[in-house]
Every structure is written in C-alpha cells, then in structure tokens.
Design a protein around this motif. Structure first.
Motif, PDB file in Angstrom:
ATOM      1  N   MET A  99       0.837  -1.201   0.000  1.00 63.59           N
ATOM      2  CA  MET A  99       0.000   0.000   0.000  1.00 63.59           C
ATOM      3  C   MET A  99       0.875   1.256   0.000  1.00 63.59           C
ATOM      4  N   ILE A 100       0.455   2.255  -0.747  1.00 71.31           N
ATOM      5  CA  ILE A 100       1.089   3.571  -0.654  1.00 71.31           C
ATOM      6  C   ILE A 100       0.404   4.310   0.486  1.00 71.31           C
ATOM      7  N   LYS A 101       1.192   4.701   1.476  1.00 71.25           N
ATOM      8  CA  LYS A 101       0.639   5.319   2.676  1.00 71.25           C
ATOM      9  C   LYS A 101       1.111   6.748   2.886  1.00 71.25           C
ATOM     10  N   MET A 102       1.947   7.237   1.957  1.00 71.14           N
ATOM     11  CA  MET A 102       2.416   8.621   2.073  1.00 71.14           C
ATOM     12  C   MET A 102       2.707   9.176   0.685  1.00 71.14           C
ATOM     13  N   ILE A 103       2.331  10.425   0.457  1.00 71.05           N
ATOM     14  CA  ILE A 103       2.718  11.137  -0.754  1.00 71.05           C
ATOM     15  C   ILE A 103       3.566  12.336  -0.332  1.00 71.05           C
ATOM     16  N   ALA A 104       4.781  12.406  -0.866  1.00 73.67           N
ATOM     17  CA  ALA A 104       5.715  13.486  -0.559  1.00 73.67           C
ATOM     18  C   ALA A 104       5.778  14.428  -1.753  1.00 73.67           C
ATOM     19  N   LEU A 105       5.489  15.690  -1.524  1.00 73.42           N
ATOM     20  CA  LEU A 105       5.313  16.650  -2.608  1.00 73.42           C
ATOM     21  C   LEU A 105       6.299  17.812  -2.518  1.00 73.42           C
ATOM     22  N   ASP A 106       7.030  18.008  -3.593  1.00 70.37           N
ATOM     23  CA  ASP A 106       7.762  19.254  -3.777  1.00 70.37           C
ATOM     24  C   ASP A 106       6.748  20.393  -3.933  1.00 70.37           C
ATOM     25  N   LEU A 107       7.205  21.631  -3.763  1.00 70.85           N
ATOM     26  CA  LEU A 107       6.286  22.768  -3.889  1.00 70.85           C
ATOM     27  C   LEU A 107       6.407  23.470  -5.239  1.00 70.85           C
ATOM     28  N   ASP A 108       7.464  24.252  -5.440  1.00 73.72           N
ATOM     29  CA  ASP A 108       7.564  25.094  -6.628  1.00 73.72           C
ATOM     30  C   ASP A 108       7.742  24.248  -7.883  1.00 73.72           C
ATOM     31  N   GLY A 109       6.841  24.440  -8.832  1.00 69.65           N
ATOM     32  CA  GLY A 109       6.858  23.651 -10.044  1.00 69.65           C
ATOM     33  C   GLY A 109       6.146  22.323  -9.904  1.00 69.65           C
ATOM     34  N   THR A 110       5.661  22.027  -8.696  1.00 70.28           N
ATOM     35  CA  THR A 110       4.984  20.749  -8.456  1.00 70.28           C
ATOM     36  C   THR A 110       3.596  20.991  -7.864  1.00 70.28           C
ATOM     37  N   ILE A 167      -2.231   6.585  -7.087  1.00 70.82           N
ATOM     38  CA  ILE A 167      -2.188   6.005  -5.737  1.00 70.82           C
ATOM     39  C   ILE A 167      -3.475   5.233  -5.448  1.00 70.82           C
ATOM     40  N   ARG A 168      -4.612   5.806  -5.806  1.00 70.13           N
ATOM     41  CA  ARG A 168      -5.889   5.139  -5.565  1.00 70.13           C
ATOM     42  C   ARG A 168      -5.952   3.787  -6.291  1.00 70.13           C
ATOM     43  N   LYS A 169      -5.578   3.798  -7.562  1.00 68.31           N
ATOM     44  CA  LYS A 169      -5.639   2.556  -8.348  1.00 68.31           C
ATOM     45  C   LYS A 169      -4.670   1.523  -7.797  1.00 68.31           C
ATOM     46  N   HIS A 170      -3.455   1.974  -7.451  1.00 68.65           N
ATOM     47  CA  HIS A 170      -2.467   1.052  -6.889  1.00 68.65           C
ATOM     48  C   HIS A 170      -2.985   0.422  -5.609  1.00 68.65           C
ATOM     49  N   ASN A 171      -3.523   1.235  -4.703  1.00 69.16           N
ATOM     50  CA  ASN A 171      -3.968   0.704  -3.406  1.00 69.16           C
ATOM     51  C   ASN A 171      -5.173  -0.213  -3.535  1.00 69.16           C
ATOM     52  N   GLU A 172      -6.027   0.072  -4.517  1.00 68.12           N
ATOM     53  CA  GLU A 172      -7.197  -0.795  -4.738  1.00 68.12           C
ATOM     54  C   GLU A 172      -6.777  -2.199  -5.169  1.00 68.12           C
ATOM     55  N   GLN A 173      -5.617  -2.296  -5.798  1.00 68.70           N
ATOM     56  CA  GLN A 173      -5.144  -3.593  -6.305  1.00 68.70           C
ATOM     57  C   GLN A 173      -4.396  -4.411  -5.265  1.00 68.70           C
ATOM     58  N   GLN A 174      -4.119  -3.792  -4.099  1.00 65.39           N
ATOM     59  CA  GLN A 174      -3.358  -4.496  -3.075  1.00 65.39           C
ATOM     60  C   GLN A 174      -4.249  -5.352  -2.203  1.00 65.39           C
ATOM     61  N   PRO A 175      -3.783  -6.531  -1.778  1.00 61.61           N
ATOM     62  CA  PRO A 175      -4.574  -7.396  -0.891  1.00 61.61           C
ATOM     63  C   PRO A 175      -4.805  -6.716   0.450  1.00 61.61           C
ATOM     64  N   ARG A 176      -5.985  -6.880   0.972  1.00 57.84           N
ATOM     65  CA  ARG A 176      -6.345  -6.247   2.239  1.00 57.84           C
ATOM     66  C   ARG A 176      -6.015  -7.185   3.408  1.00 57.84           C
TER      67      ARG A 176
END
Length: 278
Positions: free
Chosen positions: A1-12, A269-278
């Motif tokens: 599961m992807i549990k964190m999204i790390a985001l740059d600011l400027d240009g992102t 992220i949503r699609k990836h997590n939906e495909q992971q076993p619970r």
C-alpha cells in the motif's frame, strides 16, 4: 500500500502566490482523510512553506531547506542539521556572489536567513532582500561563529556552475550543490548543503515516525533537487514540466504543474492501493 505522498512545492504543488488549485486541494484532502499521509518536501524555508500548507488546509509534516530541517504539524522542529560557513566564504566571495545563510527562525527566533554584507548585490539578490526585509538580517558573515542549515547564492547559470566546480575542487565531496532555476525570473539559485543532506534523508525522519518503508511512499517533484526522493521512494513521479533527467529517472510522468498534474498522481495512488490485498 502507498501510505504517504511526498510533494515538492515550486513547479509541483504550488502555483503563483503560494496557491493550490481547487481540484488538487480536494484530491489531496480526500486521500489524506483516507489513510495516505500528505507530506511536503521542499527547498523552501519553513515560513514560505507554511503559506502553501495553510492554503492546502491540512496539518502536515514538512521537510524544508532541501532536507536540513524537518517540521511537525504543530510547527515544532523534529530534526535539524547545521554547519559552519567559514570554510566556504572565501571561495564564494571570490566568485563575486553573495551568500545567503538559512536559519530555523521558528526554533531560534530572529531572522529566517542572514545575507553577507561584504560585496555589492546583483539584481536578483537585491530583489530577494527587498521582498523579505522583515525576515532577513544583513551582516558580515566572516565575523559570525553561528552555524546554518543551508547556504545559497543567486546568479547566472554559468556563474553558479563555475562556483559549484570551484567548491568541489577545493572541498571534495564535503558539500552538495544543486542549481535550480528561479521560477519568476531568468536567474538561477545554487543551494549549498552538507553532502549527505537531501530531501530523501529528511523524509526518512518522518518515515520512522509512521513506521513506513520506501515502498510505502510516492514522491513527486520537478527539479534535480527532487532526484533523491523520486528515485529512492517506491513510487517516483516527475511533473510534465520537470527537468528531463528527473523525468527519465522517475517511474512515471504525470501532468503539468499548471494543469493539476498532482491529481494524476492521486489517481495513480488510488488505483495502486485498490489492487493491493487487504
């Protein structure tokens, strides 16, 4: 599961005047409230990072100053690394450029950054100081025994490349230099830090808190100072407006910063997590 999204600011993530588009804000809010931690990872200092966080409307962790400073949602300092500027100052002055030295003002009080007063300033340095008069101190840095998180200079791309080469020649691998374009002008900025400092190193302090592994992280950026986190995270995304080398190294390229490219990542992220076993 992807549990964190790390985001740059400027240009992102950030648009003009620290804004975030409504579609991007809603998408990030939705996943944040559904178990994916939103984290900022930027070269900015914390004060201007807060402008974007406030517009985001979420209390989030932030990696600032390229990884040298890590802040909690309550604005306390989790981690900081500093160094003395004295070994660098002579070389930088010989290049004709003016050094900025960044501080953790929230923890220490006083100015966000100190500007060396010895040389005359180029137009971009002058503009930056005028825009930040309330948060900067101007002094002769050679007379200071203080340590700082990150240093940097504004200049032309050629001037900064020459400076970077000179520092490497004189100091070997002791320091890391990254040159990025200033998004609102034709100038460039050279960020100087200890060699091991980068955004991924800062993010690891937050991963420990949440007991997460690299494969649980999706990191998104647009410039070379995002390379460490985009390549080390289990899922690395580059903006369509990003540096060609970052896009080549990323796992996938999302849309443009000006066209809700982050929404593409949220959908990934949503699609990836939906495909992971619970």
């Amino acid at each position: 599961m992807i549990k964190m999204i790390a985001l740059d600011l400027d240009g992102t993530l950030a648009l003009e005047n620290h804004a975030i588009s409504p579609s991007t804000q809603k998408a990030l809010s939705d996943i944040h409230h559904n178990g994916v931690e939103v984290v900022i990872a930027t070269g900015r200092r914390y004060r201007t990072t807060r402008y974007v966080i406030d517009n985001l409307g979420l209390n989030v962790f932030a990696v600032c100053n390229g990884g040298a400073l890590v802040k909690a949602p309550d604005q306390s300092t989790i981690h900081i690394e500093t160094f003395s500027l004295q070994p660098l100052l002579k070389s930088i002055r010989e290049s004709g450029l003016t050094l900025f030295a960044q501080r953790d003002a929230h923890q220490l009080g006083g100015a966000d950054f100190v500007v060396d007063s010895v040389l005359s300033w180029n137009d971009m340095t002058q503009r930056h100081i005028e825009n930040n008069r309330d948060w900067c101190e101007i002094s002769n840095l050679s007379k200071s025994d203080a340590e700082f998180m990150v240093a940097g200079c504004f200049g032309t791309e050629q001037e900064l490349k020459l400076l970077s080469n000179q520092l490497k020649k004189q100091h070997g691998e002791a320091y890391n230099t990254i040159i990025v374009p200033h998004l609102e002008s034709d100038w460039f900025y050279c960020e100087i830090s200890l060699n091991h400092i980068n955004k991924w190193q800062g993010l690891q302090k937050i991963l420990t808190i949440f007991n997460l592994e690299p494969e649980n992280i999706c990191a998104v950026g647009d410039q070379l100072n995002d390379m460490s986190m985009v390549t080390a995270a289990g899922h690395g995304a580059a903006m369509a407006n990003g540096h060609p080398d970052l896009k080549e190294a990323a796992d996938f390229v999302c849309g443009h910063n000006q066209s809700d490219g982050i929404v593409d990542v949220v959908e990934y992220i949503r699609k990836h997590n939906e495909q992971q076993p619970r």
